[in-house]
Write a protein that holds these residues in place. Structure first.
Motif, PDB file in Angstrom:
ATOM      1  N   GLN A  39     -56.611  24.625-119.288  1.00 42.95           N
ATOM      2  CA  GLN A  39     -57.862  25.336-119.510  1.00 42.95           C
ATOM      3  C   GLN A  39     -58.744  25.282-118.270  1.00 42.95           C
ATOM      4  N   TRP A  78     -71.170  13.783-120.528  1.00 44.56           N
ATOM      5  CA  TRP A  78     -69.834  14.335-120.809  1.00 44.56           C
ATOM      6  C   TRP A  78     -68.765  13.250-120.752  1.00 44.56           C
ATOM      7  N   LEU A  79     -68.874  12.354-119.775  1.00 45.62           N
ATOM      8  CA  LEU A  79     -67.921  11.252-119.659  1.00 45.62           C
ATOM      9  C   LEU A  79     -67.976  10.347-120.881  1.00 45.62           C
ATOM     10  N   GLU A 100     -69.099  11.204-123.901  1.00 41.71           N
ATOM     11  CA  GLU A 100     -68.654  11.976-125.061  1.00 41.71           C
ATOM     12  C   GLU A 100     -67.140  12.030-125.162  1.00 41.71           C
ATOM     13  N   ASN A 101     -66.457  12.069-124.022  1.00 41.33           N
ATOM     14  CA  ASN A 101     -64.992  12.182-124.008  1.00 41.33           C
ATOM     15  C   ASN A 101     -64.301  10.843-123.802  1.00 41.33           C
ATOM     16  N   ASN A 102     -65.065   9.756-124.001  1.00 37.26           N
ATOM     17  CA  ASN A 102     -64.506   8.400-123.922  1.00 37.26           C
ATOM     18  C   ASN A 102     -63.790   8.150-122.584  1.00 37.26           C
ATOM     19  N   LEU A 103     -64.387   8.609-121.502  1.00 39.32           N
ATOM     20  CA  LEU A 103     -63.807   8.433-120.180  1.00 39.32           C
ATOM     21  C   LEU A 103     -64.465   7.314-119.407  1.00 39.32           C
TER      22      LEU A 103
END
Length: 259
Positions: A234, A252-253, A255-258
């Protein structure tokens, strides 16, 4: 000097590869594994210098003979293809055991007259990329392993290699018989001319199965439980920095468990 060079016939990395029944489809756009060309070149160059013979050995489906024929065009003297339905999907230990049995049938590595002095492989096969076979095959043969060689020199009773590991340059030696895996930095594989291609047609190629090798109890050792096509990649998220981009990236990091 008697050298066995182990090669593999693999799907072309530029082709569309796919799985059917949990196995990689072979026989459509297969080629000699590119990294094995360096192994063939190393073996042929040594025999040109020291005398002897090069035997190209491959395990795979019947069309693996095409890869062996390519090695013959590059200068190998003869070839062997080990093919058996029981070997489909073979893992590294099974492959090593099978190839070791083939080497034994070709003379073994007991340092007697007619025995194999050196086994040469590439650094990896471009289908699985495990890079584990050289070490596993050396263990199965009970010989020293000099792996990832960027250069190779061989005398009557010793092999010496140079290799780089990180920032360290190593020079290693081992008595023959031994196994050496070479990298794509070891040499520049020759491109066979028409005369070599024509001569290769007359060189002998034997086909062996597990019964010929005395390996009645071999099993593939691995099975694909499930598989699926990789999702299409994507597009990325583009943020125009108006002073809040740092906070948005951090959110964002999280939220995406990064982090």
């Amino acid at each position: 000097m008697k050298i066995v060079v182990c090669i593999k016939h693999v799907p072309d990395v530029q082709s569309e590869r796919r799985l059917e029944g949990g196995r990689l489809v072979r026989g459509e756009e297969d080629v000699l594994n590119e990294l094995d060309e360096n192994a063939v070149e190393a073996a042929v160059a040594l025999v040109e210098e020291l005398g002897g013979e090069v035997i190209a050995l491959s395990m795979g489906p019947e069309d693996a003979e095409d890869g062996v024929r390519r090695a013959l065009q590059m200068g190998a003297d003869s070839g062997v293809v080990v093919t058996d339905a029981a070997l489909a999907g073979a893992d590294v230990p099974t492959t090593a055991r099978t190839l070791a049995a083939a080497v034994s049938k070709l003379g073994g590595v007991d340092s007697g007259p007619g025995d194999v002095d050196l086994v040469i492989t590439g650094m990896a096969s471009l289908d699985a990329m495990t890079s584990m076979l050289p070490g596993a095959l050396a263990a199965a043969l009970h010989v020293p392993a000099l792996t990832l060689a960027s250069s190779l020199e061989v005398s009557a009773d010793e092999a010496t290699v140079t290799r780089a590991t990180g920032t360290v340059r190593e020079v290693l030696s081992a008595p023959l018989p031994a196994l050496v895996s070479v990298t794509d930095q070891a040499n520049e594989p020759r491109y066979p001319n028409f005369a070599a291609m024509r001569a290769a047609r007359k060189k002998p190629v034997d086909t062996w199965d597990l019964e010929d090798l005395g390996l009645a109890d071999v099993e593939a050792g691995i099975a694909v439980v499930d598989f699926a096509e990789r999702p299409a990649r994507q597009g990325g998220i583009i943020r125009t920095d108006a002073g809040e981009a740092g906070r948005e990236l951090a959110a964002w990091l999280v939220e995406n468990n990064l982090v």
